[in-house]
Motif scaffolding. Sequence first.
Motif, PDB file in Angstrom:
ATOM      1  N   LYS A  46     -24.901 -18.607 -22.084  1.00  0.00           N
ATOM      2  CA  LYS A  46     -25.157 -18.069 -23.418  1.00  0.00           C
ATOM      3  C   LYS A  46     -24.784 -19.119 -24.463  1.00  0.00           C
TER       4      LYS A  46
ATOM      5  N   GLU B 137     -20.301 -15.149 -20.683  1.00  0.00           N
ATOM      6  CA  GLU B 137     -19.922 -14.080 -21.612  1.00  0.00           C
ATOM      7  C   GLU B 137     -19.198 -13.006 -20.806  1.00  0.00           C
TER       8      GLU B 137
ATOM      9  N   SER C 151     -12.298 -18.176 -23.049  1.00  0.00           N
ATOM     10  CA  SER C 151     -13.179 -17.476 -23.984  1.00  0.00           C
ATOM     11  C   SER C 151     -12.760 -17.759 -25.422  1.00  0.00           C
TER      12      SER C 151
ATOM     13  N   SER D 261     -18.665 -14.470 -30.114  1.00  0.00           N
ATOM     14  CA  SER D 261     -17.799 -14.705 -28.957  1.00  0.00           C
ATOM     15  C   SER D 261     -18.621 -15.262 -27.810  1.00  0.00           C
ATOM     16  N   TRP D 262     -17.953 -15.975 -26.924  1.00  0.00           N
ATOM     17  CA  TRP D 262     -18.581 -16.496 -25.712  1.00  0.00           C
ATOM     18  C   TRP D 262     -17.485 -16.935 -24.740  1.00  0.00           C
ATOM     19  N   SER D 263     -17.887 -17.260 -23.534  1.00  0.00           N
ATOM     20  CA  SER D 263     -16.973 -17.774 -22.515  1.00  0.00           C
ATOM     21  C   SER D 263     -17.474 -19.117 -22.012  1.00  0.00           C
TER      22      SER D 263
ATOM     23  N   SER E  74     -23.200 -20.998 -27.488  1.00  0.00           N
ATOM     24  CA  SER E  74     -21.979 -20.789 -28.256  1.00  0.00           C
ATOM     25  C   SER E  74     -22.290 -20.837 -29.749  1.00  0.00           C
TER      26      SER E  74
END
Length: 463
Positions: free
Chosen positions: A10, A319, A261, A346-348, A12
């Motif tokens: 995903k 994510e 994250s 947000s993201w990981s 960022s």
Amino acid sequence: MKLNLTPPLKPSYWQQSIAPVGVLPALTGEHQADIVIIGGGFVGLWTALTIKEYEPDCKVVVLEQDICGGGASGRNGGMVMSWWPKISSLNVLCSPEESLFLANASERAISELGEFCLQHNIDAHFVQKGWLWTATTPAHVNAWDSTLKVCERLGAAPFERLSVEDLQRRTGSSSHLAGVLEASNATVQPFALVQGMRRVALEKGVSIYEKSGVTNIVSGNPVQVQTKGGVIAAQKVVLATNAWSTSIPALARTIAAVNSSIVVTKKLNEQQAWQGGECITDSQLLVNYYRKTHDGRIAFGKGTGAMSYGSIINEVFSEDTESIDMTRDDFFKIYSTMDKEIVEQSWSGPIDRTFDSLPVFGSLSAHNNIFYGIGWSGNGVGPSRLGGRILASIALERDNEWSQCSLVDRAYKPFPPEPFRYLGGRLVRRAVIRKEQAEMSGRDANVLDRWLAGLAPAGLEDK
């Protein structure tokens, strides 16, 4: 040697907040190169640029399975740190003289990065205002003392102790109880930096192919590097594949891929954010790290330590809801007066962690023309510049301080094979979470949790 391709992660906030620069064509057909670099992040691009600096006529090709910066290099916190926090680990591995050399070189690399951006007109939002290493619970006060003592024995003084009043003014939160400043550190917009490095590499004559994931490497002289659309015959190959290196059997136990994250706030007014430009971490093993952005937001990350079976780079590293919730909760513990709707994105992402938190360089066993540099352990933005010098030097067979440094062909503690790595990692992670939750609440962790937490790999900082 088969490699596992993974779906794109995903995007960022960093990737979404700058104008798109376009995707470079994928590899098609048959090609030849002197050196093929697999991975278009910081390590791969610094290696390519350094090779062209050392030998301008060398034919260098970079293969990236997504876009340059689509992996960890475009989704980290953008904190440009040195190796001074890891001086204890360096001092175990190296002589005192070499420990000082590597730590000083990593500090100089931060300023060199700023000079590189200025020289090449890269708007990577480089801000060199330092790093605050803090304690947010009494149990962590003076967690840095052993590191400062090693520095003192080596005759170095990179850290400055701060008063509580000064620390809380700098951080904008009374949650910070004590801390030290390392003034050399900086922040960047990491994806903007990668894109600038890509442009410079192309200008220097490096060939870069995006959307060109490597499916197979056939050893030999030359090495055959295969993608879905083409093949390159190369005299040498450099693996700059970060956490994706776990798909290579010879490297699978060198690192463990763990999750981190980040949450990003809406734009803040001057009363809502701290006034300085320092980046900040606390002293947890599952560290909180945070900084202001160029456009007035707070980017707040947490090394949550989640894993996948076999360290496969899946949605856990793109994510992960549990990890993002942990990160958001810790943000509001530090900045408790913030409106609960202030978090906007947000993201990981993955971290390629070694047991001692230092990277490992070398060549694959029985393949003396396939090289690797992995294990950045959450601190690769700045030291990756040194990694590029090390990898370029060993690939070009240069006899210098980089090819001969103690990070090359070093001994390291391997992670256990599956299923023990995954099951044991989950057990240790839960113990670390319970231990740190107890400490943050002012309680003593139980003996079993403390023992299990002691089995965890080193964190961002030495303790």
